[in-house]
Design a protein around this motif. Sequence first.
Motif, mmCIF file in Angstrom:
data_model
loop_
_atom_site.group_PDB
_atom_site.id
_atom_site.type_symbol
_atom_site.label_atom_id
_atom_site.label_comp_id
_atom_site.label_asym_id
_atom_site.label_seq_id
_atom_site.Cartn_x
_atom_site.Cartn_y
_atom_site.Cartn_z
ATOM 1 N N PRO A 7 0.535 -0.912 -0.156
ATOM 2 C CA PRO A 7 -0.290 -0.077 -0.023
ATOM 3 C C PRO A 7 0.727 1.693 -0.215
ATOM 4 O O PRO A 7 2.094 1.443 0.398
ATOM 5 C CB PRO A 7 -0.797 -0.588 1.688
ATOM 6 C CG PRO A 7 -0.140 -1.654 2.052
ATOM 7 C CD PRO A 7 0.850 -1.893 1.553
ATOM 8 N N ARG A 10 0.088 7.242 1.702
ATOM 9 C CA ARG A 10 -1.662 7.574 0.599
ATOM 10 C C ARG A 10 -2.767 7.158 1.772
ATOM 11 O O ARG A 10 -3.171 7.781 2.839
ATOM 12 C CB ARG A 10 -1.177 8.233 -0.076
ATOM 13 C CG ARG A 10 -2.701 9.015 -0.484
ATOM 14 C CD ARG A 10 -3.021 9.704 -1.994
ATOM 15 N NE ARG A 10 -4.601 10.079 -1.917
ATOM 16 C CZ ARG A 10 -5.577 9.712 -2.354
ATOM 17 N NH1 ARG A 10 -5.752 7.891 -2.080
ATOM 18 N NH2 ARG A 10 -6.405 10.728 -2.082
ATOM 19 N N THR A 11 -2.317 5.651 1.938
ATOM 20 C CA THR A 11 -3.572 4.825 2.068
ATOM 21 C C THR A 11 -2.955 5.095 3.723
ATOM 22 O O THR A 11 -3.989 4.916 5.085
ATOM 23 C CB THR A 11 -3.214 3.750 1.943
ATOM 24 O OG1 THR A 11 -3.400 3.387 0.479
ATOM 25 C CG2 THR A 11 -4.063 2.554 2.354
ATOM 26 N N TYR A 12 -2.035 4.626 4.048
ATOM 27 C CA TYR A 12 -1.953 5.121 5.791
ATOM 28 C C TYR A 12 -2.133 6.588 6.783
ATOM 29 O O TYR A 12 -2.672 6.802 7.667
ATOM 30 C CB TYR A 12 -0.281 4.807 6.480
ATOM 31 C CG TYR A 12 0.265 3.675 6.025
ATOM 32 C CD1 TYR A 12 -0.482 2.413 6.665
ATOM 33 C CD2 TYR A 12 1.139 2.656 4.762
ATOM 34 C CE1 TYR A 12 -0.129 0.743 7.206
ATOM 35 C CE2 TYR A 12 1.175 1.528 4.339
ATOM 36 C CZ TYR A 12 0.874 0.380 5.237
ATOM 37 O OH TYR A 12 0.646 -0.795 5.330
ATOM 38 N N ALA A 15 -5.726 6.975 6.491
ATOM 39 C CA ALA A 15 -6.607 6.231 8.317
ATOM 40 C C ALA A 15 -5.942 6.523 9.158
ATOM 41 O O ALA A 15 -6.715 7.023 10.144
ATOM 42 C CB ALA A 15 -5.925 4.539 7.469
ATOM 43 N N TRP A 49 -6.276 -2.288 8.016
ATOM 44 C CA TRP A 49 -5.244 -1.145 7.597
ATOM 45 C C TRP A 49 -3.868 -1.318 7.750
ATOM 46 O O TRP A 49 -2.701 -1.336 6.929
ATOM 47 C CB TRP A 49 -5.822 0.140 7.181
ATOM 48 C CG TRP A 49 -6.206 0.763 6.035
ATOM 49 C CD1 TRP A 49 -5.878 0.994 5.653
ATOM 50 C CD2 TRP A 49 -8.063 0.904 6.449
ATOM 51 N NE1 TRP A 49 -7.285 1.128 4.697
ATOM 52 C CE2 TRP A 49 -8.625 0.935 5.020
ATOM 53 C CE3 TRP A 49 -8.656 -0.058 7.184
ATOM 54 C CZ2 TRP A 49 -9.586 0.400 4.757
ATOM 55 C CZ3 TRP A 49 -10.377 -0.024 7.089
ATOM 56 C CH2 TRP A 49 -10.349 0.271 5.266
#
Length: 86
Positions: A7, A10-12, A15, A49
């Motif tokens: 991932p 940006r995903t982290y 979240a 996540w």
Amino acid sequence: MDAARVPAYRTYWIAWLFLLILTLVMVVLSSPVVLLAGMTVKAAVILFWFMHLRSERVGLVAAVLAAIFVTGFLLFGLLVPDGRAM
């Protein structure tokens, strides 16, 4: 792990920002129902996540969730009698 499954940062960040906003909402509203619902949603976000359970098989996800709930109930059952004794 191949590059397609890693991932992006940006995903982290999304979240983390969601968790921060949810925490602020919980602090401002601070009713027991909001706190319990917020803690449940935050635990789910962290599990799926940050612990990468969203891409795992259903059996593993069910085992992890069952272990978390059993541990939570055991801790609750062990701590409540101590709190009532005070």
